[in-house]
Enzyme design. Sequence first.
Site, PDB file in Angstrom:
ATOM      1  N   ASN A  53       0.284   3.519  -6.668  1.00 25.37           N
ATOM      2  CA  ASN A  53       0.822   2.186  -6.384  1.00 25.37           C
ATOM      3  C   ASN A  53       1.517   2.293  -5.034  1.00 25.37           C
ATOM      4  O   ASN A  53       2.577   2.903  -4.937  1.00 25.37           O
ATOM      5  CB  ASN A  53       1.799   1.792  -7.504  1.00 25.37           C
ATOM      6  CG  ASN A  53       2.491   0.468  -7.209  1.00 25.37           C
ATOM      7  OD1 ASN A  53       2.139  -0.226  -6.253  1.00 25.37           O
ATOM      8  ND2 ASN A  53       3.468   0.130  -8.042  1.00 25.37           N
ATOM      9  N   TRP A  54       0.898   1.706  -4.037  1.00 27.27           N
ATOM     10  CA  TRP A  54       1.467   1.830  -2.684  1.00 27.27           C
ATOM     11  C   TRP A  54       2.676   0.928  -2.469  1.00 27.27           C
ATOM     12  O   TRP A  54       3.364   1.034  -1.464  1.00 27.27           O
ATOM     13  CB  TRP A  54       0.382   1.529  -1.642  1.00 27.27           C
ATOM     14  CG  TRP A  54      -0.583   2.655  -1.433  1.00 27.27           C
ATOM     15  CD1 TRP A  54      -0.452   3.947  -1.883  1.00 27.27           C
ATOM     16  CD2 TRP A  54      -1.824   2.603  -0.725  1.00 27.27           C
ATOM     17  NE1 TRP A  54      -1.545   4.688  -1.498  1.00 27.27           N
ATOM     18  CE2 TRP A  54      -2.389   3.893  -0.786  1.00 27.27           C
ATOM     19  CE3 TRP A  54      -2.519   1.597  -0.042  1.00 27.27           C
ATOM     20  CZ2 TRP A  54      -3.623   4.204  -0.187  1.00 27.27           C
ATOM     21  CZ3 TRP A  54      -3.741   1.893   0.544  1.00 27.27           C
ATOM     22  CH2 TRP A  54      -4.276   3.194   0.477  1.00 27.27           C
ATOM     23  N   LYS A  55       2.882  -0.016  -3.376  1.00 26.91           N
ATOM     24  CA  LYS A  55       4.007  -0.956  -3.262  1.00 26.91           C
ATOM     25  C   LYS A  55       3.962  -1.645  -1.886  1.00 26.91           C
ATOM     26  O   LYS A  55       2.874  -1.952  -1.406  1.00 26.91           O
ATOM     27  CB  LYS A  55       5.330  -0.229  -3.527  1.00 26.91           C
ATOM     28  CG  LYS A  55       5.284   0.549  -4.846  1.00 26.91           C
ATOM     29  CD  LYS A  55       6.608   1.049  -5.313  1.00 26.91           C
ATOM     30  CE  LYS A  55       6.447   1.782  -6.645  1.00 26.91           C
ATOM     31  NZ  LYS A  55       7.701   2.227  -7.229  1.00 26.91           N
TER      32      LYS A  55
ATOM     33  N   GLU B 115       9.229  -3.654 -10.837  1.00 28.38           N
ATOM     34  CA  GLU B 115       9.821  -4.268  -9.636  1.00 28.38           C
ATOM     35  C   GLU B 115       9.522  -5.765  -9.595  1.00 28.38           C
ATOM     36  O   GLU B 115      10.331  -6.547  -9.100  1.00 28.38           O
ATOM     37  CB  GLU B 115       9.315  -3.531  -8.384  1.00 28.38           C
ATOM     38  CG  GLU B 115       9.989  -2.169  -8.266  1.00 28.38           C
ATOM     39  CD  GLU B 115       9.145  -1.082  -7.637  1.00 28.38           C
ATOM     40  OE1 GLU B 115       8.140  -1.391  -6.976  1.00 28.38           O
ATOM     41  OE2 GLU B 115       9.498   0.101  -7.830  1.00 28.38           O
TER      42      GLU B 115
ATOM     43  N   GLY C 233      11.187   6.096  -8.790  1.00 26.71           N
ATOM     44  CA  GLY C 233      11.757   6.326  -7.463  1.00 26.71           C
ATOM     45  C   GLY C 233      13.096   7.042  -7.483  1.00 26.71           C
ATOM     46  O   GLY C 233      13.806   7.074  -6.486  1.00 26.71           O
TER      47      GLY C 233
ATOM     48  N   SER D 111       8.472   8.942 -10.930  1.00 29.14           N
ATOM     49  CA  SER D 111       8.786  10.221 -10.281  1.00 29.14           C
ATOM     50  C   SER D 111       7.791  11.336 -10.601  1.00 29.14           C
ATOM     51  O   SER D 111       8.170  12.504 -10.730  1.00 29.14           O
ATOM     52  CB  SER D 111      10.222  10.657 -10.628  1.00 29.14           C
ATOM     53  OG  SER D 111      11.153   9.721 -10.132  1.00 29.14           O
TER      54      SER D 111
ATOM     55  N   GLY E   7       3.993   6.406  -7.499  1.00 31.09           N
ATOM     56  CA  GLY E   7       4.539   5.660  -6.370  1.00 31.09           C
ATOM     57  C   GLY E   7       4.684   6.550  -5.145  1.00 31.09           C
ATOM     58  O   GLY E   7       3.742   6.770  -4.385  1.00 31.09           O
ATOM     59  N   GLY E   8       5.863   7.099  -4.976  1.00 27.41           N
ATOM     60  CA  GLY E   8       6.184   7.869  -3.771  1.00 27.41           C
ATOM     61  C   GLY E   8       5.161   8.952  -3.431  1.00 27.41           C
ATOM     62  O   GLY E   8       4.743   9.078  -2.268  1.00 27.41           O
TER      63      GLY E   8
END
Length: 262
Positions: free
Chosen positions: A13-15, A101, A177, A217, A238-239
Amino acid sequence: MNPSKRRTVIAGNWKMNFTPAEATAFINAIKPMVAGKDNCDIIFCAPYVTIAAAQAAAEGSNIKIGAENVHFAEKGAYTGEVSAQMLTACGVEYVIIGHSERRQYFGETDETVNLRTKAALAAGMKVILCLGEVKEQRLSGITDEVVAMQTKLDLAGISAEDLKNVIIAYEPVWAIGTGMVATPQSAQDAAQAFREHLRATFNEHVAQAVRVLYGGSVSSKNAVELITEPDVDGFLIGGAALDVDELTRVCTLTLATTSSHK
Ligand code: 13P
């Protein structure tokens, strides 16, 4: 170990990250690593404006590009929104719905998550449905109730047939995150609870077939122990999905583990 041979999913998920040029560079860099990894689904969900560039870079590879949200109406006066029909017209097959989010910052509710999910499925898309508890709920010991209620509401009115196109992502909000990853056992407990809900609401076949991902995470430090859990079928990342080297390590470790254990 997982007897049902569910295909592993590694989804990023690149957000709100990556311009089209950055997405192109990322996909070009990751392509050699994922080449030939045909026994899993590798998906990157991108900001709308980045999708076309990412698709072009991914062409000819086993990488799929998805969206990060979708509206429930086909078209109309919904400024800033994008419909499932628009996404499918752009060749987008996957979409994340209900990310925490969106729920936290943009007023998404179980009701709108359900509407979006139904609209995406009706348009022939595959949905990565996100749910999970916030920190206060975990501390109050009501994680199971919260997750059961989200599952029930978010999937209300969706048929067993349509569930073939739903991937569930369990993302405890406090783990997103933050570097605080859920223990493998609590990821397993949540994944198992989803399957129990699906078994009770639909049938055993559906419960065994739906893929359940863990998100929050995920990194090369915890991927192996998480994926070893029998009901965890992959990750929503994510990250680490913004960093070619770290994502390469996560994919390599995950797929080595699933091919040897599951
Ligand atoms: P992190 O992997 O950065 O914790 O994000 C998880 C996530 O929100 C994926 O949807």
